[in-house]
Write an enzyme that holds these catalytic residues in place. Structure first.
Site, PDB file in Angstrom:
ATOM      1  N   GLU A 158       0.865  -1.180   0.000  1.00  0.00           N
ATOM      2  CA  GLU A 158       0.000   0.000   0.000  1.00  0.00           C
ATOM      3  C   GLU A 158       0.903   1.232   0.000  1.00  0.00           C
ATOM      4  O   GLU A 158       1.970   1.234   0.594  1.00  0.00           O
ATOM      5  CB  GLU A 158      -0.900   0.000   1.236  1.00  0.00           C
ATOM      6  CG  GLU A 158      -2.025  -0.992   1.079  1.00  0.00           C
ATOM      7  CD  GLU A 158      -2.921  -1.091   2.300  1.00  0.00           C
ATOM      8  OE1 GLU A 158      -2.929  -0.166   3.121  1.00  0.00           O
ATOM      9  OE2 GLU A 158      -3.616  -2.116   2.420  1.00  0.00           O
ATOM     10  N   LEU A 271      14.447  -2.227   7.695  1.00  0.00           N
ATOM     11  CA  LEU A 271      15.361  -2.131   8.834  1.00  0.00           C
ATOM     12  C   LEU A 271      15.175  -0.793   9.541  1.00  0.00           C
ATOM     13  O   LEU A 271      16.126  -0.217  10.044  1.00  0.00           O
ATOM     14  CB  LEU A 271      16.814  -2.262   8.350  1.00  0.00           C
ATOM     15  CG  LEU A 271      17.304  -3.665   8.005  1.00  0.00           C
ATOM     16  CD1 LEU A 271      18.761  -3.638   7.565  1.00  0.00           C
ATOM     17  CD2 LEU A 271      17.144  -4.633   9.179  1.00  0.00           C
ATOM     18  N   ALA A 273      13.876   1.089  12.592  1.00  0.00           N
ATOM     19  CA  ALA A 273      13.371   0.885  13.963  1.00  0.00           C
ATOM     20  C   ALA A 273      12.243   1.875  14.229  1.00  0.00           C
ATOM     21  O   ALA A 273      12.234   2.978  13.693  1.00  0.00           O
ATOM     22  CB  ALA A 273      14.505   1.095  14.950  1.00  0.00           C
ATOM     23  N   GLY A 278       2.337  -2.752  11.339  1.00  0.00           N
ATOM     24  CA  GLY A 278       0.880  -2.876  11.482  1.00  0.00           C
ATOM     25  C   GLY A 278       0.304  -3.090  10.109  1.00  0.00           C
ATOM     26  O   GLY A 278       0.938  -3.694   9.241  1.00  0.00           O
ATOM     27  N   CYS A 281      -1.996  -6.485   6.592  1.00  0.00           N
ATOM     28  CA  CYS A 281      -1.398  -7.766   6.184  1.00  0.00           C
ATOM     29  C   CYS A 281      -0.510  -8.407   7.239  1.00  0.00           C
ATOM     30  O   CYS A 281      -0.806  -9.508   7.702  1.00  0.00           O
ATOM     31  CB  CYS A 281      -0.617  -7.569   4.891  1.00  0.00           C
ATOM     32  SG  CYS A 281      -1.705  -7.235   3.498  1.00  0.00           S
TER      33      CYS A 281
HETATM   34  N1  LIG Z   1      -3.893  -4.481   1.162  1.00  0.00           N
HETATM   35  C1  LIG Z   1      -2.708  -4.969   0.842  1.00  0.00           C
HETATM   36  O1  LIG Z   1      -1.686  -4.276   0.876  1.00  0.00           O
HETATM   37  C2  LIG Z   1      -2.569  -6.407   0.415  1.00  0.00           C
HETATM   38  C3  LIG Z   1      -1.393  -6.831  -0.199  1.00  0.00           C
HETATM   39  C4  LIG Z   1      -1.271  -8.160  -0.583  1.00  0.00           C
HETATM   40  C5  LIG Z   1      -2.314  -9.039  -0.342  1.00  0.00           C
HETATM   41  N2  LIG Z   1      -3.450  -8.605   0.267  1.00  0.00           N
HETATM   42  C6  LIG Z   1      -4.532  -9.569   0.484  1.00  0.00           C
HETATM   43  O2  LIG Z   1      -5.529  -9.335  -0.510  1.00  0.00           O
HETATM   44  C7  LIG Z   1      -6.837  -9.568   0.033  1.00  0.00           C
HETATM   45  C8  LIG Z   1      -7.687  -8.316  -0.116  1.00  0.00           C
HETATM   46  O3  LIG Z   1      -7.072  -7.298   0.634  1.00  0.00           O
HETATM   47  P1  LIG Z   1      -7.561  -5.763   0.548  1.00  0.00           P
HETATM   48  O4  LIG Z   1      -6.655  -4.985   1.401  1.00  0.00           O
HETATM   49  O5  LIG Z   1      -7.742  -5.394  -0.885  1.00  0.00           O
HETATM   50  O6  LIG Z   1      -8.995  -5.910   1.234  1.00  0.00           O
HETATM   51  P2  LIG Z   1     -10.123  -4.790   1.365  1.00  0.00           P
HETATM   52  O7  LIG Z   1     -10.773  -5.031   2.674  1.00  0.00           O
HETATM   53  O8  LIG Z   1      -9.562  -3.450   1.055  1.00  0.00           O
HETATM   54  O9  LIG Z   1     -11.143  -5.159   0.189  1.00  0.00           O
HETATM   55  C9  LIG Z   1     -11.875  -6.326   0.134  1.00  0.00           C
HETATM   56  C10 LIG Z   1     -13.186  -6.030  -0.611  1.00  0.00           C
HETATM   57  O10 LIG Z   1     -13.863  -7.239  -0.837  1.00  0.00           O
HETATM   58  C11 LIG Z   1     -15.256  -6.951  -0.797  1.00  0.00           C
HETATM   59  N3  LIG Z   1     -16.001  -8.208  -0.630  1.00  0.00           N
HETATM   60  C12 LIG Z   1     -16.071  -9.022   0.447  1.00  0.00           C
HETATM   61  N4  LIG Z   1     -16.873 -10.073   0.190  1.00  0.00           N
HETATM   62  C13 LIG Z   1     -17.327  -9.929  -1.080  1.00  0.00           C
HETATM   63  C14 LIG Z   1     -18.178 -10.693  -1.916  1.00  0.00           C
HETATM   64  N5  LIG Z   1     -18.731 -11.820  -1.496  1.00  0.00           N
HETATM   65  N6  LIG Z   1     -18.407 -10.228  -3.156  1.00  0.00           N
HETATM   66  C15 LIG Z   1     -17.868  -9.087  -3.587  1.00  0.00           C
HETATM   67  N7  LIG Z   1     -17.045  -8.319  -2.849  1.00  0.00           N
HETATM   68  C16 LIG Z   1     -16.773  -8.732  -1.603  1.00  0.00           C
HETATM   69  C17 LIG Z   1     -15.374  -5.996   0.376  1.00  0.00           C
HETATM   70  O11 LIG Z   1     -16.580  -5.252   0.319  1.00  0.00           O
HETATM   71  C18 LIG Z   1     -14.131  -5.131   0.193  1.00  0.00           C
HETATM   72  O12 LIG Z   1     -14.391  -3.961  -0.543  1.00  0.00           O
HETATM   73  C19 LIG Z   1      -6.606 -10.014   1.475  1.00  0.00           C
HETATM   74  O13 LIG Z   1      -6.550 -11.399   1.533  1.00  0.00           O
HETATM   75  C20 LIG Z   1      -5.244  -9.416   1.802  1.00  0.00           C
HETATM   76  O14 LIG Z   1      -4.570 -10.132   2.821  1.00  0.00           O
HETATM   77  C21 LIG Z   1      -3.610  -7.311   0.634  1.00  0.00           C
END
Ligand SMILES: NC(=O)c1ccc[n+]([C@@H]2O[C@H](COP(=O)([O-])OP(=O)(O)OC[C@H]3O[C@@H](n4cnc5c(N)ncnc54)[C@H](O)[C@@H]3O)[C@@H](O)[C@H]2O)c1
Length: 452
Positions: A158, A271, A273, A278, A281
């Site tokens: 992000e 690295l 500190a 948080g 993920c």
């Molecule tokens: N945010 C990151 O930096 C990041 C990086 C790598 C991997 N991930 C992984 O990717 C996945 C998504 O993360 P995110 O941060 O984009 O999540 P997020 O919470 O920002 O978005 C998830 C979206 O899915 C939607 N959703 C839930 N159930 C649904 C359904 N049944 N039908 C349609 N939409 C639905 C929610 O309304 C929400 O808008 C997670 O598993 C996370 O661990 C996230």
């Protein structure tokens, strides 16, 4: 190719807009109609540099909808990118993933089924679980169908999500089936070969090498994602552990980090500190892999320790306030930064959240300022009794101490002399080690960083 992405959050929206930019026909699905409504009007639902511009220039290539059904028959690939939060025991809540799988199974066209791809971060065996859930629904419909489920974990950061999607270090694809692999290779071809013209706001980095395509089994792909996040979290916890020692022996952890980071075997990233990691993920993924380890009677001691060190870092900020300010009850503390890191409005499991909770419990008055994350924080924690300020100066005014918890660039260049004059006592806890200690001290501040 025709691609449906289910879940339009940080991952789904970024992936969808990028794949659309690269020339695919993309449908982004989210069950949250407020999100779809905003995106349809060209308004980004998350703060991510460059995203709003890409959305505005989308030219309707990417369609936003709350109902995927009408788009499934056309789809070559359906990507699942919904949330996978933690349960209270650390296990991963797969209910969103399974709900999507069920919906797909209820509508899948058996003649020409799309490839189903798990992009969400999911525990070992989830590709298989998704397949089972879809099959259950097909059986209910009395329909026979051969389809594949692949695992394609996401590694974007992000704050740099577009950059990381367009210019990744590697793309990991876990599939047992060659056709599935080839389909994903084809989807990612413009990225793998870098044949696209970079968008203005996300130029190609100089000297960028073509990314590797790492093809594995679905299980290895699932484990790669957790191993990567556990390692990065451990790296931060490692430097934080040594920050504690640096303080005791009178060393500066920033200097130590530089000294070891130049070693190619170690590398300079992760690295820094500070108040610890948080976000959406690391915390949940670390808990999830610990849970998996415990299920297999395989204790992951380093990962467990990383989690404990991380909590200690949060409390270190409070300890430092106690050391300098002495009495917290009744004091006013200004917090600079709510987001878990700079360039994002994501506040999930941010250090600020833990520190603010602790301060409120201890009877402090808390004033906060963040350049982009305040609305999200206010909406998520409407009952928290804190004062939102328009600027860093507002948070400093009449405060007994200021605490920096996000490394926003803006905080590096604040007019400290002016801010100091408006404070009750000039105490600053630099929970991200981003401030110029000498400048602050010369302005009469009591400065306390982490490990220096
Ligand atoms: N945010 C990151 O930096 C990041 C990086 C790598 C991997 N991930 C992984 O990717 C996945 C998504 O993360 P995110 O941060 O984009 O999540 P997020 O919470 O920002 O978005 C998830 C979206 O899915 C939607 N959703 C839930 N159930 C649904 C359904 N049944 N039908 C349609 N939409 C639905 C929610 O309304 C929400 O808008 C997670 O598993 C996370 O661990 C996230």
């Amino acid at each position: 190719m025709s691609i449906v992405i289910v879940g339009t959050g940080y991952v789904g929206l970024t992936t969808g807009l990028v794949l659309g930019y690269l020339g695919h026909r993309v449908v982004c699905v989210d069950k949250d109609t407020a999100i779809i409504d905003k995106l349809e009007r060209g308004i980004s639902t998350i703060y991510e540099p460059g995203l709003e511009e890409l959305l505005k220039n989308n030219g309707n290539v990417v369609i936003f909808t709350d109902n995927m059904l009408g788009f499934l028959p056309e789809a070559d690939i359906v990507i699942i990118a919904v949330g996978t939060p933690s349960k209270s025991n650390g296990d991963t809540d797969l209910s969103f993933v399974e709900a999507v799988a069920r919906e797909i199974g209820q509508a899948l066209d058996p003649v020409c089924p799309p490839l189903i791809v798990n992009k969400s971060t999911v525990p070992i065996g989830t590709a298989r679980r998704v397949e089972t859930v879809i099959r259950e629904e097909l059986e209910r419909r009395n329909v026979e169908c051969n389809f594949n489920v692949a695992s394609n974990p996401e590694f974007l950061r992000e704050g740099a999500a577009l950059h990381d999607t367009l210019y990744p270090d590697r793309i990991v694809v876990g599939a047992d089936d060659v056709q599935a692999l080839n389909l994903l290779r084809q989807m990612y071809a413009p990225i793998l070969e870098q044949t696209f013209t970079p968008p203005q706001e996300v130029p190609r980095p100089e000297g960028y090498n073509l990314p590797a395509l790492v093809t594995t089994s679905p299980t290895s792909a699932e484990l790669i994602k957790y191993t990567a996040n556990a390692f990065l979290a451990m790296k931060i916890s490692f430097i934080n552990e040594f920050a504690a020692l640096a303080e005791k022996v009178g060393a500066d952890i920033n200097e130590v980090a530089k000294g070891i980071g130049l070693d190619k075997r170690i590398g300079p990233g992760f690295l820094k500190a500070g108040a610890g990691w948080g976000g959406s993920c690391f915390p949940k993924d670390v808990r999830s892999i610990l849970f998996t380890g415990s299920q297999y009677n395989c204790e992951l001691q380093l990962v467990q320790a990383s989690l404990e060190v991380n909590w200690r870092q949060r409390m270190k900020v409070i300890e430092k306030l106690q050391q300098t300010l002495k009495v917290i009850r009744g004091s006013t503390i200004g917090i600079l930064g709510l987001a878990f890191k700079q360039n994002t409005d994501d506040i999930r499991e941010s250090p600020a959240l833990d520190v603010i909770r602790e301060l409120l419990d201890m009877g402090a008055r808390v004033k906060v300022y963040d350049p982009v994350a305040m609305n999200k924080y206010r909406q998520t924690y409407p009952d928290q009794n804190i004062t939102y300020c328009e600027s860093a100066a507002g948070a400093a005014k009449e405060s007994d101490a200021l605490v920096v918890l996000t490394e926003w660039d803006e905080f590096r260049h604040l007019p400290w002399a002016d801010l100091g004059t408006s404070m009750k006592t000039k105490i600053i806890i630099d929970g991200r080690n981003i401030l110029n200690r000498e400048e602050l001290m010369s302005n009469g501040f009591t400065y306390s960083g982490i490990g220096r």
